[in-house]
Every structure is written in C-alpha cells, then in structure tokens.
Scaffold this motif. Structure first.
Motif: not given
Lengths: 338, 437
Positions: A40, A80-82, A84-85, A94, B287, B379-382
């Motif tokens: 992100t 965008p990925t964090t 965690k994802t 995806e 998500s 925002s935590i799941i992007a």
C-alpha cells in the motif's frame, strides 16, 4: 440421491476451478491485464503519484512482466496489499504475481505453497543511531532502547542478535514506519532497527541526515523477490525469466537507450537470443519473440530501474552493495539465456 | 396648600446600566471573574490556551502551500526564517495542495469527478424529506427511494439497466405481496415477497439487464471498485451502513422482543454474535476468507463485501440502542395501542416506534458517528481510505516523513462530518420534544 447430485456438482465446480487456475498465463492474456500485488506504499518500492499512477522498484517488475506477456507495460492492475492480506490475495487468485518486498523464506516457499521466482533486492536488517551517541558498532549497544516494529521477523532477529552477543536492550514497540520516525526523532529510543533499505529511506527524510549513521552490522538475510502460486510452472517461468531478462540485460549492456539499435542484430548471440532476433526463446515460454525486449523497454534494465527508484541519485540513495552484478562483486547472477 | 415640596410629574428616562454590569466587561465579571477562585482559574486557563496556541499557530500558518517536496518546504521555511533549535518549524502544506483531490476521491478518474460530486449533492436532496420534514416537500420522498439506485449507477457506472433491473426486484416483491396477501394470507405473502425478488436477482436480473442493454445501450463509463478511495470511500461505506443499519436494527430489535421462538433466537443469536466479534475480524473475513471459499475467478466486489459486513455490524449495535428505547416505554403504551384495536404493525408504526426512536436519538447518532469513524479500519485490508492513502502518500519519496499535516487534514474533514451529525441530532431532539413545560 440428492446428496450424490450435490457432491457431483461440487466435484464439477472443483474441476472447473482447477482448470481455471491451471493456466495463469492464458488467464492474463485473455484478461488483457496483469493483476499485480504491491504494497500500500513503501518509499522507492511502490507508491502512487498524485495522478494515481504507481511507480517504484517493485512496480517496475510488475510492468516488465506485463510488457513481456501483453506487450504493454501499462496493462497492469495494481492491487494494494498489506502484510496481512498479501498471501491470501495470491493464493485465492485475486492477483497473478506478488511483488511486494516479500522475504523468501523456507516456510513461505514450502508451507504456504508459493514459488519465489528469484530475488530482485537483497536486503538485511540494520541499525540506525544518532551520531551523537558515539557508537560505531552494533555490539556497543548494550542497554540501548530500540524502536522495533512489533509482530515482524525484525523483532525476532533483534532478540537473537542481542542474545548471541550477550548484551541487553529495551524494546520500544511501534506499529508503523511513520511512527518509528517520530519516536526516534523525539528521542524515545536510541536505536531504530528495520531493513537497511527502510533505514536509508527514513534517514533521507531527516532535516540533518548527516547527524545519523547506519551501523555496519547487517543481522539478517532478507532476499526480497516476486512470487507466484505453487503448481503453475508455466506462469512461474514467465515471471522468473522476465526478471532474469532485466538482470541479464544489465550484465550484457542492453539499456533502454540502445535496445532499439541492438535489436537490429548484434555479434553477441546471447543478446540476439534475448531480444528475439535469434532462437525461439519466446516461443518456448508461450510468448512473442520480442517478450524480453518489451520487458526491458518497460522501465529499463535492472540497473536502470535501481538507479531511477532507489539508487544513489534518488533521495533514498542506496548503493548497489549486494545487489550489484556478480561481475562487480554482487549477488546478481542470472542463468544463461540459451 | 400641600406640604409636599416636590412632585415629579413625568417618569425619568431609563439610564444605561453601569459599565461594569453590561457588555463584555459585565459578561466577563459575571462569568470569568466572579470570585477570587474563579479569577485564578480564568487566568490559568488563558495562560494554557495561549501557550498551546502560540506553539501551534505558527506551525499551522506556514508559507509552504506551494512546496513541491519535504525538502523544498524546508528551504521555504529556512528562507522565511522560521527555524527552531530542532530545525525548521512549520507545516509543509504542499502535500495537501498536491494530494487533496486524491485524499477526496482516491484513484477515481479525474475527468469523472463530477459523478461522485453529483451523487454527494443528490444525497442531501434525498435526505431532505427524511431529515428536514418541515422545510422540504414530502413528495420528494420518492426521489429518496430511488436515490440508492441512482447513486450506485453514478458511482460505479456501467449500464443503466443494472440498477433498473435491481429496482424491478423490489417492485416485483411488492406486487407479489399485494397479490398473495389477498390470495394466500399474510404469512405466505411475506415469505413469497422475500423469496421471489431474491430468485429474480440471482437468476433473471443478470440476463435481463444484459439483454436490455444490448437493445438500448445506455451506459456510463465503468469505474472499478479498486479505484475508489479517500473520503469518497469513507462516505460511501459510512452512508450506506448508516442508512441500511437503521431499518435492519429496528427489525432486529423487534425480533428480539418477539414471542416467536425462532425469530427471537435468530435475532438474539445474530446480535450477540456480531457484537461479540471485533469489526476488524469481520473485515478480514470479507477480504480474505471469502476469497478462499469462493471458486477462483468469482468477482465478488471487495467494496460490496465490506459494505455488507459494516452494515451488519452497525445493525447489531443499532438493534440494541433501539431496544433500549423500546424498554423505556411504559407498558401502558403497548396496552393503549392494543385497546385501540391496532394490529401489531400498526401499533409499532403509529404508537411505539415514534416514541422509542425519539428516546433513542442520542444513541442512534452515536452509533452513526461510530460507524463513520470505523470506516477507517478498511485501511488494514488494503482499501485506500484517507488513512490508507496517507500511508501511500508518505511512500512518495517527496513526501516521506510528513505525518501531522496529513493526519490533521483528515481529522479536520472527519470532524466536519461527525460534528454536523451531532448538531443535527440536537436539532431533531429539540424539534421532537413533547415535554410539557
């Protein structure tokens, strides 16, 4: 009876899903877009500009792969990925490739069922201290307070390093890099530790960068690279060799400036094979003959991408170090194109 | 004749009150310096306010609006002479000038900004007949009903037939209810009215919409959910959750008080489950987990998934707030409604709910504000809501290291929205007050 119908339907659905997941390369071609997972936002590696266009070192890999497969470096959908994802996004389909400064580790490769196709940046965990502290080695940091991001491997590396050197420290847990910057500048901790590239980027934002030094010790190996799903080897080959083409291009002196001239034909057979004027490398990958040419033209060869996004001329100012070609004492060593 | 020496024959004109009792001085004497203790407190408070403002205001009023990067801002500040012992002191507002549109709209295509703006304006037109019944003609309520479909079409684009066909589902449901309630009875009618539209949406809506759009193509350029961001995303999620959670909450609250065992246990189970898990867990389910459950290639829009989760979350809290209102009503109100011969829904609509909702207004609005602020969790799941974008903006080498300016700007905008909601709720409470004075 009903149950068996239901199970049969499930099986069909499963088979259909398996068939759909088998050919990422075909999916990408049919879609006309590459879905590329990025962070992100990480300075130098991936960030959107004011118009929403993504740019950065990892982004450059995405664009090179898109150019190799589709012939168009802008045919990328950046997802965008964090932290965690990111893995579920890749595992669920995806995204087609994850280029998100992700460290290549045993468990991610084996247990999480991913394939790392190579390394685009050799990073490692380092320490930054104010010059006024008068420390020249991490081994002098006995009793120091250390700003450290919680829940990351950096935390574990830090504990290991201090224990094996028999010195003590006091952790100051922080959540994000921005928070770390504020805490460190406010003097809440003596030392900030994270990946060396991150330290350089953080230091570059200080008003007086010269008042802070990055200590010489690197206490972990962090090979960062793009990864794809396990089991789709054709697609893995495409991404692997797109990355290798960028690295080989630098080694062989192919740049975005001279590529048009070189693709008219040269005396070097390997250059000719990469640029598709000789041999059938593209066909073997299921791509067009000029796949590597497109990949290199997307953002330049490895060295050009490096210089443009994170190199010495940028505010981040990283030196090549381990990321130099093997001929210059670095670790970049691509297998031959033949 | 008389021994009265002097008689005033006309009334003296009123004198102005003494200076010390009127105007600013009088007000200050009364409110700020009405005793030695209060005077000390006043002086202390003024000193605190002054010291806070004197350190914040110079930082805020910094001549860096045209800065092009953090380094450039520092040059401007150094040239302007605002340098403290820890380097330059002053905000770098250039980041807001360059990125405020991004903070508002995310990656929405800039030539299409008119669509979210128009939607936002129409939102207020649609809310008018609901929020300000005194000033807005009630006929507009038809527009309010259509607004969700118009908004979805404007924001996401695509064929106009998609929202129309979705709308047709409701019309079909209503028609079925009308017909079935006379032919089959109330319960069957309700079940059919719920079932038929769902079948319509799942099986027929897609083909019908694509068929119609191939005959009469009427399209707006499609915008992917991925391009939604900034405050537009927060408002989309917040407003949808707020609008959908209230009716859902009312139904859940009534269900929880119901005598029907299945309805009651379903409602209690739902409310307690949703309230028992944090919102962020639900967002992760939306998500990541759903991604794994669904077959690859399924395109279940991420924003839609988040909308559903946030709405369910808000509805559970809303249900409990409304249950509080219901519990506060004396039993006589229920019995009064029954004695008038009203059936259950009439009693709820005419007697119970107007009172229960009025009691619950502060709680309802608190929940609304909470939901709106909770949207930043995405925002935590992007998803790039304002907070997510602030991180992305900081990843630009030009703006790396800027923290307070971005957070300050985001906080200001959130404050504007939440404060307006809070003021509106106070207006509504005053308007609906039925106390006898």
């Amino acid at each position: 009876m009903k149950k068996s119908v239901f199970l049969g339907a499930l099986t069909v659905a499963g088979l259909a899903a398996g068939a759909a997941a088998a050919g990422t390369l075909d999916d990408v071609k049919a879609r006309g877009k590459l879905n590329c997972g990025v962070t992100t936002g990480l300075v130098g590696f991936a960030a959107p500009d004011a118009n929403g266009t993504w740019d950065g070192f990892d982004v450059g890999i995405c664009r090179a792969v898109a150019a190799a497969v589709l012939g168009d470096p802008t045919a990328v959908e950046f997802v965008p990925t964090t932290g965690k994802t990111r893995f579920t996004a890749l595992a669920s389909g995806e995204i087609d490739v994850l280029a998100r400064n992700t460290t290549w580790t045993f468990s991610r490769d084996v247990d999480l069922k991913f394939d790392f196709v190579g390394v685009n940046y050799y990073d490692g965990q380092g320490f930054m201290v104010p010059k006024a502290l008068g420390v020249s080695s991490a081994k002098d940091l006995d009793g120091a307070t250390v700003c450290i991001q919680t829940g990351t491997t950096t935390e574990l590396n830090l504990a290991d390093f201090f224990r094996s050197n028999n010195i003590s420290y006091e952790p100051v847990p922080i959540e994000t890099n921005a928070e770390a910057q504020q805490q460190y500048l406010a003097g809440a901790c003596d030392v900030y530790t994270t990946d060396a590239s991150g330290l350089a980027a953080t230091r570059a934002t200080f008003e007086d960068p010269a008042a802070h030094i990055v200590l010489p010790e690197i206490i972990s190996k962090e090979p960062l690279g793009p990864l794809v799903r396990h089991g789709d080897n054709e697609w893995g080959d495409v991404v692997r060799w797109a990355l290798n083409a960028l690295i080989a291009a630098e080694e062989l002196g192919i740049t975005s400036a001279n590529i048009a001239e070189l693709s008219a034909g040269t005396n070097n057979p390997e250059i000719n094979r990469i640029l598709g004027t000789e041999g059938t490398l593209g066909e073997m990958l299921g791509l067009s003959p000029d796949w590597a040419k497109n990949a290199i033209m997307a953002g330049g060869n490895y060295g050009e991408l490096f210089e443009k996004n994170i190199g010495a001329s940028t505010p981040i100012g990283l030196s090549r170090g381990l990321n130099a070609q093997w001929t210059d004492g670095g670790l970049l060593y691509t297998p031959p194109f033949r | 004749m008389s021994d009265i020496a002097f008689v005033r024959t006309e009334i003296l004109p009123q004198k102005a009150p003494p200076v010390a009792a009127t105007g600013f001085i009088g007000w200050a004497r009364e409110n700020l310096f009405s005793g030695w203790f209060n005077s000390i407190l006043t002086v202390l408070s003024l000193a605190v306010i002054f010291s806070v403002l004197s350190s914040i205001l110079p930082w805020v009023f910094s001549p860096t609006w045209n800065g092009t990067s953090l380094a450039n801002c520092r040059e401007i500040l150094t040239a302007a002479g605002s340098v403290g012992e820890h380097g330059t002191t002053g905000a770098c507002w250039g980041v807001i000038r360059e990125r405020w549109l991004q903070l508002m709209f995310g990656f929405y295509p800039s030539e299409l900004y008119w669509r979210p703006i128009l939607t936002f304006v129409m939102l207020f037109v649609a809310l008018g007949p609901i929020l300000f019944t005194d000033f807005v003609p009630s006929k507009l309520i038809w527009f309010s009903g259509l607004f969700p479909f118009i908004a979805a079409w404007l924001l996401w684009g695509g064929s106009i037939w998609n929202p129309l066909v979705a709308l047709a589902g409701f019309a079909i449901g209503f028609g079925v209810f009308r017909y079935a309630s006379t032919a089959l009875g109330a319960l069957a009618a309700i079940i059919l009215a719920a079932l038929v539209p769902i079948l319509w949406w799942v099986f027929l809506a897609g083909p019908v919409a694509s068929g119609l759009s191939s005959v009469i193509p009427l399209e707006l350029e499609t915008v992917q959910s991925r391009n939604f961001g900034g405050f537009m995303l927060s408002i989309t999620i917040g407003v949808t959750a707020i609008i959908c959670s209230l009716p859902l909450g009312i139904i859940l609250a009534l269900g929880r008080q119901s005598d029907l065992l299945i309805v009651k246990s379903l409602c209690v189970g739902f409310i307690e489950f949703i309230r028992g898990v944090p919102l962020i867990t639900l967002l992760f389910v939306a998500s990541t987990l759903l991604n794994i459950f669904m077959p690859p290639g399924t395109n279940f829009d991420i924003i839609l998934r988040v909308l559903i989760m946030v709405t369910l979350f808000a509805a559970a809290y809303m249900a409990e707030v409304i249950r509080g209102g219901l519990a506060a009503l004396p039993k006589g109100q229920y019995e009064g409604a029954d004695s008038l011969g009203l059936d259950y829904w009439q009693a709820q609509r005419l007697v119970i709910m107007p009172q229960a909702l009025k009691i619950s207004i502060p709680g309802i609005v608190s929940t609304f504000i909470g939901v709106f602020k909770d949207t930043t969790l995405v925002s935590i799941i992007a998803l790039l809501d304002p907070l997510g974008l602030s991180n992305a903006i900081r990843a630009d080498a030009n703006w790396n290291g800027i923290v307070w300016e971005l957070y300050g700007f985001i906080a200001l905008l959130f404050f504007v929205f939440c404060f307006s909601m809070s003021r509106y709720s106070m207006y509504l409470e005053r308007k609906l007050t039925t106390d006898h004075h």
